[in-house]
Design a protein around this motif. Structure first.
Motif, PDB file in Angstrom:
ATOM      1  N   UNK A  64       0.851  -1.183   0.000  1.00  0.00           N
ATOM      2  CA  UNK A  64       0.000   0.000   0.000  1.00  0.00           C
ATOM      3  C   UNK A  64       0.887   1.234   0.000  1.00  0.00           C
ATOM      4  N   UNK A  65       0.772   2.031  -1.042  1.00  0.00           N
ATOM      5  CA  UNK A  65       1.552   3.267  -1.174  1.00  0.00           C
ATOM      6  C   UNK A  65       0.648   4.429  -0.760  1.00  0.00           C
ATOM      7  N   UNK A  66       0.910   5.009   0.398  1.00  0.00           N
ATOM      8  CA  UNK A  66      -0.033   5.953   0.996  1.00  0.00           C
ATOM      9  C   UNK A  66       0.115   7.390   0.505  1.00  0.00           C
ATOM     10  N   UNK A  67       1.097   7.654  -0.370  1.00  0.00           N
ATOM     11  CA  UNK A  67       1.240   9.021  -0.881  1.00  0.00           C
ATOM     12  C   UNK A  67       2.019   9.021  -2.190  1.00  0.00           C
ATOM     13  N   UNK A  68       1.390   9.577  -3.217  1.00  0.00           N
ATOM     14  CA  UNK A  68       2.037   9.781  -4.501  1.00  0.00           C
ATOM     15  C   UNK A  68       1.252  10.858  -5.244  1.00  0.00           C
ATOM     16  N   UNK A  69       1.649  11.145  -6.471  1.00  0.00           N
ATOM     17  CA  UNK A  69       1.046  12.271  -7.192  1.00  0.00           C
ATOM     18  C   UNK A  69       0.598  11.880  -8.593  1.00  0.00           C
ATOM     19  N   UNK A  70      -0.680  12.150  -8.897  1.00  0.00           N
ATOM     20  CA  UNK A  70      -1.149  12.035 -10.268  1.00  0.00           C
ATOM     21  C   UNK A  70      -0.455  13.098 -11.116  1.00  0.00           C
ATOM     22  N   UNK A  71      -0.058  12.712 -12.298  1.00  0.00           N
ATOM     23  CA  UNK A  71       0.700  13.596 -13.192  1.00  0.00           C
ATOM     24  C   UNK A  71       2.170  13.256 -13.220  1.00  0.00           C
ATOM     25  N   UNK A  72       2.698  12.851 -12.089  1.00  0.00           N
ATOM     26  CA  UNK A  72       4.149  12.649 -11.989  1.00  0.00           C
ATOM     27  C   UNK A  72       4.667  11.513 -12.862  1.00  0.00           C
ATOM     28  N   UNK A  73       3.859  10.485 -13.091  1.00  0.00           N
ATOM     29  CA  UNK A  73       4.355   9.366 -13.900  1.00  0.00           C
ATOM     30  C   UNK A  73       4.670   9.804 -15.327  1.00  0.00           C
ATOM     31  N   UNK A  74       4.020  10.847 -15.792  1.00  0.00           N
ATOM     32  CA  UNK A  74       4.251  11.351 -17.158  1.00  0.00           C
ATOM     33  C   UNK A  74       5.353  12.400 -17.219  1.00  0.00           C
ATOM     34  N   UNK A 136     -13.108  16.660 -13.640  1.00  0.00           N
ATOM     35  CA  UNK A 136     -12.787  15.740 -14.726  1.00  0.00           C
ATOM     36  C   UNK A 136     -11.408  15.111 -14.576  1.00  0.00           C
ATOM     37  N   UNK A 137     -10.456  15.847 -14.031  1.00  0.00           N
ATOM     38  CA  UNK A 137      -9.092  15.321 -13.929  1.00  0.00           C
ATOM     39  C   UNK A 137      -9.039  14.126 -12.971  1.00  0.00           C
ATOM     40  N   UNK A 138      -9.671  14.267 -11.824  1.00  0.00           N
ATOM     41  CA  UNK A 138      -9.716  13.166 -10.856  1.00  0.00           C
ATOM     42  C   UNK A 138     -10.562  12.006 -11.374  1.00  0.00           C
ATOM     43  N   UNK A 139     -11.675  12.328 -12.023  1.00  0.00           N
ATOM     44  CA  UNK A 139     -12.545  11.271 -12.550  1.00  0.00           C
ATOM     45  C   UNK A 139     -11.815  10.435 -13.596  1.00  0.00           C
ATOM     46  N   UNK A 148      -7.250  -0.727 -14.979  1.00  0.00           N
ATOM     47  CA  UNK A 148      -6.056  -1.554 -14.748  1.00  0.00           C
ATOM     48  C   UNK A 148      -6.340  -2.588 -13.658  1.00  0.00           C
ATOM     49  N   UNK A 149      -7.147  -2.199 -12.663  1.00  0.00           N
ATOM     50  CA  UNK A 149      -7.518  -3.137 -11.603  1.00  0.00           C
ATOM     51  C   UNK A 149      -6.916  -2.854 -10.251  1.00  0.00           C
ATOM     52  N   UNK A 150      -6.175  -1.754 -10.127  1.00  0.00           N
ATOM     53  CA  UNK A 150      -5.515  -1.391  -8.876  1.00  0.00           C
ATOM     54  C   UNK A 150      -6.422  -0.441  -8.094  1.00  0.00           C
ATOM     55  N   UNK A 151      -6.448  -0.576  -6.793  1.00  0.00           N
ATOM     56  CA  UNK A 151      -7.218   0.354  -5.962  1.00  0.00           C
ATOM     57  C   UNK A 151      -6.527   1.716  -5.938  1.00  0.00           C
ATOM     58  N   UNK A 152      -7.341   2.777  -5.882  1.00  0.00           N
ATOM     59  CA  UNK A 152      -6.781   4.121  -5.807  1.00  0.00           C
ATOM     60  C   UNK A 152      -7.509   4.931  -4.741  1.00  0.00           C
ATOM     61  N   UNK A 153      -6.737   5.698  -3.982  1.00  0.00           N
ATOM     62  CA  UNK A 153      -7.287   6.720  -3.093  1.00  0.00           C
ATOM     63  C   UNK A 153      -7.004   8.062  -3.758  1.00  0.00           C
ATOM     64  N   UNK A 154      -8.052   8.690  -4.269  1.00  0.00           N
ATOM     65  CA  UNK A 154      -7.917   9.967  -4.962  1.00  0.00           C
ATOM     66  C   UNK A 154      -7.967  11.093  -3.935  1.00  0.00           C
ATOM     67  N   UNK A 155      -6.967  11.955  -3.978  1.00  0.00           N
ATOM     68  CA  UNK A 155      -6.878  13.051  -3.014  1.00  0.00           C
ATOM     69  C   UNK A 155      -6.881  14.380  -3.749  1.00  0.00           C
ATOM     70  N   UNK A 156      -7.857  15.208  -3.435  1.00  0.00           N
ATOM     71  CA  UNK A 156      -7.893  16.512  -4.067  1.00  0.00           C
ATOM     72  C   UNK A 156      -8.515  17.531  -3.132  1.00  0.00           C
ATOM     73  N   UNK A 157      -8.199  18.786  -3.390  1.00  0.00           N
ATOM     74  CA  UNK A 157      -8.652  19.868  -2.529  1.00  0.00           C
ATOM     75  C   UNK A 157      -7.965  21.160  -2.941  1.00  0.00           C
ATOM     76  N   UNK A 158      -7.950  22.131  -2.060  1.00  0.00           N
ATOM     77  CA  UNK A 158      -7.392  23.442  -2.418  1.00  0.00           C
ATOM     78  C   UNK A 158      -5.871  23.474  -2.344  1.00  0.00           C
ATOM     79  N   UNK A 159      -5.259  24.124  -3.319  1.00  0.00           N
ATOM     80  CA  UNK A 159      -3.839  24.443  -3.199  1.00  0.00           C
ATOM     81  C   UNK A 159      -3.706  25.695  -2.325  1.00  0.00           C
ATOM     82  N   UNK A 160      -2.505  26.212  -2.199  1.00  0.00           N
ATOM     83  CA  UNK A 160      -2.271  27.337  -1.289  1.00  0.00           C
ATOM     84  C   UNK A 160      -2.686  28.681  -1.894  1.00  0.00           C
ATOM     85  N   UNK A 161      -2.923  29.714  -1.053  1.00  0.00           N
ATOM     86  CA  UNK A 161      -3.218  31.076  -1.551  1.00  0.00           C
ATOM     87  C   UNK A 161      -2.067  31.585  -2.410  1.00  0.00           C
TER      88      UNK A 161
END
Length: 488
Positions: A64-74, A136-139, A148-161
């Motif tokens: 279980x990888x509890x922290x990573x970033x969508x976008x980074x693999x590309x 749409x990006x998270x969806x 693919x068949x892998x479980x994902x925990x999608x994390x999203x919210x506000x960035x900083x001011x």
């Protein structure tokens, strides 16, 4: 007749007794584990539609990888020669130059990477700092993981001011840019949680994720004690809104924290983003007092091994000794991380043993806990994941031990932690379904994913005008130290 019976493996259960069963077996039916025991006993007890021989393999819970970033693999390794500009470059690219397809393709590539590394559950922050101006990006990312068949925990919210901020979406090849307020970003995050939490047959969960728990101080490094002036009005407002969203959707909170933030956060007694439903990544450079607060509040912590641990260590050994739940994450995969949790275990041990000048910290058993059962606790999924026990989800991997670097066949936990790598994972099962067998991915066309990911990545780099960050400096070869000697 049950669905599947794994036999003749060395089963590392990670259950409460931490049983290791030689010539062990796991009985699986309807996506869950029925029983774990000796092969001879389970073969007599159960008739199975399929019996899989795991001889010369270790059988253990999916990692279980509890922290990573969508976008980074590309975006791997871009700007590695100029790390001081990396965060600004990657944030600008994600916020203004990615298409909807980019997030789908990154999800495919990211899930494939994790699958082949034995990670059956992966956490993905949508972007470098969270992006939630449009669901749409998270969806799209979650859809790709599900395929693919892998479980994902999608994390999203506000960035900083500051707010409002501008974001772009590409429609029919045209860049559509708009100003977005803080409350609009929160609405986008809510839409993601409402759509994705417990979706795709509960393969996907969604957490509310502010970039950091206190946005008024340094978001990427510890803040000196003499610059901790107290919580601002916006700090209080964010904590209140995040707490409201978490309660409304009965979901968890995931965020980053660095030294000083916990001292400030606890001052908001009603809405502090601390507690058993909160998981904080990094926590580098926190004081002893802050570590004590995390332990006393039951806040979950994770850290990824990296050079930042040299400058400001996450006190994971102290946190563990105080009773906190601590997990190892990859923080993958850009600019230079991987989704290999086997390597992450070794790196974590090395950094902390070196920092403490003590060889005996973080024994192999503890390290394996930190990517299985402790990681499951960290994300609030330990009732179903993280160990091989009757009633839990059948998320299981096998590691091929019949290889020179994993021989001789004894001290199996030591062998996994000290010698194994991601490519040693042979078989992956999620929800009782085999999704990788003998390293062949079954649900998707691996070659097609790699081809499409390459093409979309290059299109994004061209669109963002960041080709210069792909070029090495003139000090790349033959020099002991790198310089840039130019503004990029």
């Amino acid at each position: 007749m049950i669905d599947l019976l794994l036999v003749h493996g060395v089963v590392i259960t990670m259950d409460k007794e931490r049983r290791i069963i030689e010539d062990g077996a796991v009985a699986i039916d309807k996506g869950r584990i029925l029983e774990v025991g000796k092969t001879e006993y389970l073969l007599e007890k159960y008739e199975a539609k399929r019996v899989k021989d795991c001889n010369h393999h270790v059988v253990l819970p999916g990692l279980i990888d509890v922290h990573g970033h969508a976008g980074h693999s590309m975006m791997k390794t871009l700007a590695m020669d100029t790390p001081s500009v990396w965060l600004d470059m990657i944030t600008r690219t994600y916020n203004h130059f990615t298409t909807d397809d980019f997030w789908y393709m990154d999800g495919k590539l990211s899930a494939l990477e994790r699958l082949k590394a034995g990670i059956t559950t992966g956490t993905s922050i949508i972007g470098g700092s969270p992006r939630s101006d449009d669901p749409i990006f998270a969806l799209n990312h979650a859809k790709a993981y599900s395929e693919v068949g892998v479980r994902e925990i999608v994390c999203t919210g506000p960035c900083n001011p500051p707010w409002p901020q501008s974001f772009s979406r590409w429609v029919d090849g045209k860049q559509m840019t708009k100003e977005v307020t803080y409350d609009e970003v929160l609405k986008g995050a809510e839409a993601v949680i409402e759509a994705l939490n417990h979706s795709h047959d509960d393969h996907v969960r969604a957490f509310i994720t502010p970039f950091v728990i206190v946005p008024s101080v340094n978001p990427s490094a510890p803040t000196p004690a003499d610059q901790l002036y107290g919580l601002t009005e916006f700090d209080h407002y964010q904590a209140k809104k995040i707490r409201q969203i978490a309660r409304k959707y009965n979901t968890r909170i995931h965020s980053d924290a660095f030294g000083g933030m916990i001292h400030l956060a606890i001052q908001d007694k009603e809405n502090a983003l601390l507690g058993p439903d909160v998981h904080l990544q990094h926590c580098r450079g926190i004081s002893f007092d802050e570590a004590r607060i995390l332990a006393e509040t039951g806040t979950n912590v994770s850290q990824a091994p990296g050079f930042g641990q040299v400058n400001a260590r996450t006190p994971i050994t102290e946190l563990i000794e105080m009773g906190a739940t601590v997990a190892i994450s990859t923080d993958g995969t850009a600019p230079a991380a991987t989704f290999d949790l086997f390597q992450a275990m070794r790196k974590t041990q090395m950094y902390h043993q070196a920092a403490l000048k003590d060889y005996y910290y973080l024994p192999p058993g503890k390290l394996l806990e930190m990517v299985t059962i402790d990681a499951a606790r960290c994300v609030g999924w330990d009732d179903e994941l993280g160990s091989l026990e009757a009633g839990k989800k059948a998320d299981i991997i096998t590691v091929n031990m019949q290889q020179p670097h994993l021989t001789p066949a004894f001290m199996h936990v030591h062998r996994l932690v000290y010698q194994a790598v991601a490519s040693d994972v042979d078989n992956v099962i999620v929800d009782g379904v085999v999704i990788m067998e003998d390293r062949k991915v079954l649900n998707v066309d691996e070659k097609e994913i790699l081809k499409e990911a390459n093409e979309e990545s290059l299109r994004t780099i061209e669109r963002a005008g960041i080709e210069r960050y792909m070029q090495p400096t003139k000090y790349f070869w033959g020099h002991a130290r790198s310089y840039v000697d130019e503004r990029r």
